[in-house]
Design a protein around this motif. Structure first.
Motif, short mmCIF file in Angstrom:
data_model
loop_
_atom_site.label_atom_id
_atom_site.label_comp_id
_atom_site.label_asym_id
_atom_site.label_seq_id
_atom_site.Cartn_x
_atom_site.Cartn_y
_atom_site.Cartn_z
N LEU A 82 29.48 48.23 46.18
CA LEU A 82 30.90 47.95 45.97
C LEU A 82 31.48 46.96 46.98
O LEU A 82 32.67 46.90 47.17
N PHE A 105 34.70 48.99 38.00
CA PHE A 105 35.06 50.30 37.47
C PHE A 105 33.83 51.07 37.00
O PHE A 105 33.76 52.29 37.13
N TRP A 109 31.94 52.43 40.05
CA TRP A 109 32.80 53.48 40.61
C TRP A 109 32.68 54.76 39.76
O TRP A 109 32.45 55.86 40.27
N LEU A 118 41.68 41.74 42.27
CA LEU A 118 41.07 43.07 42.31
C LEU A 118 41.01 43.68 43.71
O LEU A 118 40.57 44.80 43.86
N LEU A 151 41.81 47.32 44.82
CA LEU A 151 40.90 48.44 44.58
C LEU A 151 40.26 48.97 45.85
O LEU A 151 39.88 50.14 45.92
N TYR A 169 41.19 52.23 47.35
CA TYR A 169 40.79 53.47 46.67
C TYR A 169 39.29 53.67 46.67
O TYR A 169 38.80 54.79 46.53
N ILE A 170 38.54 52.56 46.83
CA ILE A 170 37.08 52.69 46.91
C ILE A 170 36.69 53.30 48.26
O ILE A 170 35.81 54.14 48.35
N ASN A 197 44.15 53.57 38.70
CA ASN A 197 43.99 52.15 38.97
C ASN A 197 43.58 51.31 37.77
O ASN A 197 43.60 50.09 37.83
#
Lengths: 64, 903
Positions: free
Chosen positions: A22, A45, A48, B66, B69, B72-73, B291
Motif C-alpha cells: 500500500l 481499495f 485494502w 487519493l 486514503l 485510513y490505511i 472512504n
C-alpha cells in the motif's frame, strides 16, 4: 515462558505485508482503467479489502 | 425550506437520543450486564473519523487525489499489530492506568513531571483539533442557513458558542458521572458506537445520491474526471509524493493509538481483550466503507460547481442542497454533527482526566489548603476539577476557533495534531519493550520532539494565520538561513508534515536513547521498567510485593482510599480485595506490602499513578530500597523464572524418558510372551517325532516276535523321525543364532545365477523321483551380489524343496527365474501346485506354520524353513514374499540388492 499466540503473529505478518503493498512504488503499478474506474482506485481499495478479509478470517477462526 | 428552529430542534432531538443511548448503556453497566460487545467496541473506535473525515476528506481529495486514503490505511496496518495493543491493555488494566500521560509517567518511575509534560503536549496539540470540530459544525450550519437565506447568528447568540456549551454539558454529564476506579464510561462508549453508525449511514447516503442520483455512477464520474486535465491529475499516483504518502501512513498509524481519545477508547474503555479480534477487521472495514465515495464526491463537486468557488470542505452538504434534497442535507448535517460531537466528547474526557490527575492534583497536593482539608472526602473535589477541566478545554477550543477563524484549512489542523501526539511514540513503545529507557531520557526525548514540532509546524501555522510575524519561516530565525522553520538545516523539497516528522523524530528518538543510556534510573524507575516490559510473563506478584518494604497501619491506608474514592466505593473495593485474599472482612487484612500495592493501584485509578505514589508515601513509613537492592530483587526474580523454566524443561525431558521406558517395557513383555509361545510350540514340535520314536521302540522292545517286515518298517520310521528331529533341532539352533545376531556370515561376491543352478542340480534327483519338471531361466553369468554363498544356497534349496513338496506328481512343474532389475536381483521360484490364499501368503512366514492342512495331513516340514530364509534374505538387505491365488500355483520371490556401482 508463553509463546506469542499464532493469531497475533499471523495478524502482525499481515500488517507487514500490507506496508509494501500500500505504499510507493507498488501503488504506481496499476495503470489505465477498468469499466471506467481508474486502476489505481481499484487497486488501493482491492488490496485494502483483501487485507481486511484475511484479517477477519484469521481473527475469527476458532483454532486459537 | 430549512428554518433555524427546525434545525435547532432536530439537533436537540439527536443529542437527546444520544443521551438516551448513553443512559441505557450506563444503566446496563450498573446492573452488571455490559452492552459493550466486540461489535460495539469496534464501532466505538470509529471516533477516529471526526468531522475532519466527514467534511475534510472530500476537501483534501479535491487537491491531493487519493492521498487522503493514507489517513485510513495507516490505522488499518497499525491495528494488525494486535500484540502491542494487547500488551498496552494488559499493562493499563494491571496498574489501573487511565490516560496516555499516566501510562508514560507510570513507566518512567511514576513521575509527576513526565505526566505533566505529556498532558501539556497533548492539550496544546489537541485543542486546535477540538476547535476544528467546532468550526466544522459552525460551517455546516452556515451552509444550511445560507442556502435558505437565514442569518448565521442564532437568537442573537453565536451558534458555535452554543454548540460548545451544549457539548460541555453533555460531556460533563457522561464523562464524570462517578469516579470509576478504572475510569470506564460504558454509556459514553455505547453512544459513540451509535454515532459511528449514524455518520457512516449519512456519508454513504450522500455518496450514493451524488454518484448515482446526480451522475451516472462511478464509471461516469471517473470518465468525466479523466476527460479534464485538471481533474485527471487527481487520479494519478504521483511519484513525487511518495515521501508524503509514507509519512502520512506512519503518522496516522501512530495517531490511532496515541491520540488521547483513541487511547481512551482502545485501551482504557476496553472491557475484554478478545474484543480486539473483532476490531482488527471491523474497524478497518468501517474506514474502507466511509472512504469509497470520498473521491467520487470530490470529483462530483468539482464538476458540478465548476468555477463557482464553493468550498470543497462543504461538498457533502452543498451537493445535496444544490439538487434540493434538503432531507438528505439534514441527514448529512446530523452525520457531521455526530462526527464532531463524538470526537469532542471523548477527547475532552480523556484530556480532562489528564489535566485533573497530572496537572491539577500535583499542584493541589502541594498546596497548604489541601493539607488543612485532610479529613475531608476528596472524591467530590476530584469530580469538580474534572468538570471544570472539560469546560475549560472546550472554552480553549472555542477561543482558538474564534481566533483562527478561516485562516487555515480544516485539513492542516488535523495533521498538526497527529504530529504532536506522534511525539509520544518513542517513549511509549520504547518503554514497553526497552528496559534501559529512563525518566531523564523520556523527558529529553519528549521535550526535544515537542520543541521541534512547535518550531516547524505549530508556529508556522500561527504565522500563516497572521498572529505572529513569519520572518522565521521566510528568512529563518534571526535571519539565519538554516533556521528556516520549514527548511531546517536546508532540508527542503518536502511537505511541511514530513519535514516536521523527520526532524522531530530525529530529535526525539536521538535524545531519548542518548540520554537514557547516559543516565542511571532510580529504584522506582527500574522496577517499573521491569513490570511494564515483562507484563506478559507469569509470576510477577512475588517481585511486586518484595519491591516494597515499610511500615504502615491498615487504618491510615483505608482512610486515604476513603478520602479519594469516597467511603462507599472504597469499602466496596476493600471488601472485594479481602475476599480474593481469603478474609471474610477487610478489617482483618494485614497491612503488608501486597495490601499497600493494592491501595496504590486503586488510588492510581482515581488520581493517576504519580499522585497515588505521593499520597501513599505520605501515610506510610517506607524504607527506601536503593537501586542496587531493587536490581538484586529483580535479578532474583529473573533467576527464579529462569530456574523454573529450566525445571519445566527437565520435567518435560523426564516425562519423555518415562514414556520411552514404558514403551520399551511393553516391547519386552511382548517379546517375553513371544518367547513363551515359541518354547511351547518348539516343545510340541519336538514331542511329536519323539512320541512316535518312543512308541515304536517300545513296541519292538516289548514284543520280540514282531515280524521282520514290520520290524524293518518300524525301524525305517524311527530313523526318519530321528532325522526329522535332528533337522528340527538344527533349524531351531539356526533360527536362534540368526535372531540373536550371533550367526556367522562370510560375505563375498556371489554369482547368484550359479547358486540357483547348483541348487537345482543338487535337488534334481528329488524332482526326477517325484516326476516333477524343473526348468530355469537363468543368465549364463549371473548377476553378482554381496552375500554369503552357503546361506543363499540354503534359501534356494528351501524354496525348491518347498515347491516340490506341494506340486502333484504328474504334470507338476517348477520354474526358477533369475533376473537383474533396477538396483537388485529378483529370484522367482514358481510352481503350479494348489496355491495359497492371500492370508496364507502372509502367515506362511511365521514360525512353525506349515503349508497344507496340519490337522489332517502329516506334517511335511519343520515350519522353520521359510522364517529362516526370510531372515537370511533380509540380512542381505532384500525381501522374501509369496504371491499366489488358490488353484493357480504359488510364486516365492526374493530380491537381493545389487552392490552400488563404484563411483
Amino acid at each position: 515462558m508463553k509463546r506469542a499466540s499464532p493469531t497475533r503473529q499471523r495478524l502482525s505478518a499481515l500488517g507487514l505485508i500490507g506496508v509494501p503493498l500500500l505504499t510507493y512504488p507498488l501503488i504506481t503499478l496499476p495503470e489505465g482503467s477498468l469499466a471506467g474506474i481508474p486502476a489505481a482506485y481499484l487497486y488501493l481499495f482491492g488490496v485494502w479489502a483483501g487485507l481486511i478479509l484475511i484479517a477477519a478470517l484469521v481473527a475469527e477462526s476458532k483454532g486459537k | 425550506m430549512l428554518s433555524g428552529w427546525f434545525v435547532a430542534l432536530l439537533s436537540a432531538a439527536y443529542l437527546a437520543l444520544l443521551f438516551a443511548v448513553a443512559r441505557f448503556g450506563d444503566a446496563r453497566a450498573d446492573n452488571g450486564r455490559s452492552i459493550i460487545s466486540a461489535n460495539v467496541y469496534a464501532l466505538s473506535l470509529a471516533v477516529y473519523c471526526t468531522s475532519w473525515t466527514f467534511f475534510g476528506s472530500v476537501g483534501r481529495a479535491t487537491s491531493g487525489g487519493l492521498s487522503f486514503l493514507t489517513i485510513y490505511i495507516g490505522p488499518t496496518l497499525m491495528l494488525l499489530c494486535v500484540g502491542t495493543i494487547v500488551k498496552m491493555i494488559r499493562i493499563s488494566k494491571t496498574y489501573r492506568i487511565t490516560s496516555i500521560a499516566d501510562f508514560i509517567a507510570s513507566r518512567y518511575g511514576k513521575s509527576q513531571m513526565l505526566a505533566g509534560l505529556v498532558t501539556v503536549i497533548a492539550v496544546i496539540g489537541v485543542v486546535p483539533y477540538i476547535a476544528l470540530q467546532l468550526k466544522a459544525v459552525a460551517a455546516s450550519l452556515d451552509v444550511l442557513f445560507e442556502q435558505s437565506g437565514h442569518a448565521e447568528i442564532f437568537w442573537g447568540l453565536d451558534s458555535t458558542f452554543l454548540i460548545a456549551v451544549i457539548l460541555a454539558l453533555f460531556t460533563i454529564l457522561f464523562g464524570t458521572r462517578h469516579l470509576d476506579a478504572t475510569e470506564r464510561h460504558e454509556g459514553m462508549v455505547a453512544a459513540i458506537a451509535f454515532e459511528s453508525v449514524v455518520k457512516l449511514v449519512a456519508f454513504m447516503a450522500v455518496g450514493l445520491f451524488v454518484t448515482y442520483g446526480m451522475f451516472g455512477g462511478l464509471g461516469d464520474l471517473f470518465q468525466r474526471a479523466t476527460a479534464s486535465p485538471e481533474l485527471g491529475r487527481l487520479l494519478q499516483m504521483d511519484e513525487t509524493r511518495a515521501g508524503t504518502w509514507t509519512t502520512l501512513i506512519l503518522l496516522s498509524g501512530l495517531a490511532i493509538i496515541l491520540l488521547p481519545r483513541q487511547f481512551q477508547i482502545i485501551v482504557v474503555e476496553n472491557v475484554d481483550e478478545s474484543h480486539l479480534k473483532r476490531a482488527v477487521w471491523l474497524f478497518p472495514l468501517y474506514l474502507l466503507l466511509i472512504n469509497i465515495f470520498v473521491l467520487p464526491l470530490a470529483i462530483g463537486g468539482l464538476v458540478f460547481f465548476d468555477g463557482q468557488g464553493v468550498n470543497p470542505d462543504t461538498f457533502v452538504l452543498t451537493l445535496p442542497l444544490a439538487r434540493g434534497a434538503e432531507a438528505l442535507a439534514l441527514l448529512a448535517f446530523i452525520g457531521g454533527l455526530s462526527a464532531a460531537t463524538g470526537m469532542v466528547i471523548v477527547e475532552t474526557i480523556a484530556l480532562s482526566t489528564m489535566v485533573c490527575n497530572d496537572l491539577a492534583m500535583p499542584l493541589l497536593l502541594r498546596s497548604r489548603w489541601l493539607q488543612l482539608a485532610k479529613r475531608q472526602d476528596l472524591s467530590g473535589l476530584l469530580i469538580g476539577i474534572r468538570r471544570a477541566a472539560i469546560a475549560l478545554i472546550l472554552l480553549l477550543g472555542y477561543i482558538y476557533f474564534r481566533a483562527a477563524g478561516e485562516a487555515y484549512a480544516l485539513v492542516g489542523i488535523g495533521l498538526i495534531s497527529f504530529s504532536a501526539v506522534a511525539q509520544f511514540a518513542p517513549v511509549l513503545f520504547g518503554g514497553m519493550y526497552w528496559k534501559q529507557g529512563t525518566r531523564a531520557g523520556a523527558a529529553a526525548g519528549l521535550m526535544a520532539g515537542f520543541i521541534v514540532w512547535l518550531y516547524t509546524l505549530l508556529l508556522p501555522s500561527f504565522a500563516k494565520s497572521g498572529w505572529i510575524g513569519n520572518g522565521f519561516v521566510e528568512q529563518g530565525l534571526f535571519g539565519v538561513e538554516w533556521l528556516k522553520a520549514q527548511a531546517l538545516f536546508g532540508l527542503s523539497g518536502m511537505d511541511e508534515i514530513s519535514h516536521c516528522l523527520w526532524w522531530s523524530m530525529f530529535a526525539n528518538i536521538g535524545s531519548y536513547i542518548v540520554v537514557s543510556l547516559n543516565s542511571t534510573p532510580d529504584a522506582v524507575e527500574a522496577s517499573q521498567a521491569e513490570r511494564f516490559v515483562d507484563i506478559m510473563r507469569h509470576g510477577r506478584r512475588d517481585a511486586d510485593a518484595r519491591l516494597w518494604r515499610g511500615k504502615t497501619s491498615l487504618g491510615a491506608v483505608v482512610e486515604l482510599l476513603e478520602r479519594f474514592l469516597g467511603v462507599a466505593r472504597a469499602r466496596q473495593q476493600l471488601q472485594a480485595y479481602a475476599e480474593t485474599r481469603g478474609h471474610a472482612d477487610w478489617r482483618e487484612l494485614p497491612a503488608d506490602a501486597e495490601f499497600v500495592h493494592f491501595a496504590e493501584v486503586e488510588l492510581a485509578g482515581a488520581i493517576g499513578s504519580a499522585s497515588a505514589r505521593v499520597m501513599v508515601a505520605s501515610v506510610v513509613q517506607e524504607e527506601d530500597l536503593g537501586l542496587e537492592e531493587v536490581l538484586d530483587i529483580l535479578d532474583e526474580a529473573t533467576q527464579v523464572r529462569a530456574y523454573s523454566r529450566e525445571l519445566e524443561f527437565k520435567q518435560r525431558e523426564l516425562e519423555a524418558a518415562t514414556a520411552e521406558l514404558r514403551e520399551a517395557n511393553e516391547r519386552l513383555r511382548e517379546l517375553d510372551r513371544m518367547k513363551d509361545d515359541f518354547i511351547s510350540t518348539v516343545t510340541h514340535e519336538l514331542r511329536t517325532p519323539l512320541t512316535s520314536i518312543r512308541a515304536l521302540s517300545e513296541m519292538l522292545h516289548e514284543d520280540p516276535r514282531t515280524e521282520l517286515t514290520d520290524r524293518k518298517r518300524f525301524l525305517g520310521i524311527i530313523v526318519n523321525e530321528a532325522e526329522r528331529l535332528t533337522r528340527l533341532i538344527n533349524q531351531i539352533l539356526d533360527m536362534a543364532k540368526l535372531e540373536s545376531g550371533r550367526a556367522e556370515w562370510t560375505t563375498g561376491e556371489v554369482d547368484i545365477g550359479e547358486v540357483a543352478r547348483e541348487s537345482m542340480d543338487s535337488l534334481g534327483q528329488l524332482f526326477r523321483e517325484k516326476g516333477v519338471a524343473l526348468d530355469g531361466d537363468i543368465p549364463a553369468h549371473g548377476p553378482l551380489v554381496l552375500a554369503d554363498r552357503d546361506r543363499l544356497t540354503q534359501v534356494m534349496i528351501n524354496l525348491l524343496s518347498n515347491a516340490v513338496k506341494f506340486v502333484s506328481g504328474d504334470g507338476g512343474r517348477v520354474s526358477v527365474k533369475v533376473a537383474a532389475e533396477a538396483g537388485r536381483v529378483r529370484v522367482v521360484v514358481a510352481d503350479n501346485g494348489p496355491g495359497l490364499t492371500a492370508e496364507e501368503c502372509a502367515v506362511i512366514f511365521e514360525k512353525f506354520r506349515q503349508g497344507g492342512n496340519t490337522m489332517t495331513d502329516k506334517p511335511q516340514g519343520t515350519g522353520l524353513g521359510l522364517p529362516i530364509s526370510r531372515q537370511i534374505v533380509e540380512y542381505f538387505g532384500g525381501n522374501l514374499w509369496a504371491e499366489s491365488r488358490p488353484g493357480e500355483g504359488a510364486s516365492f520371490i526374493f530380491t537381493v540388492p545389487l552392490p552400488a556401482p563404484e563411483a
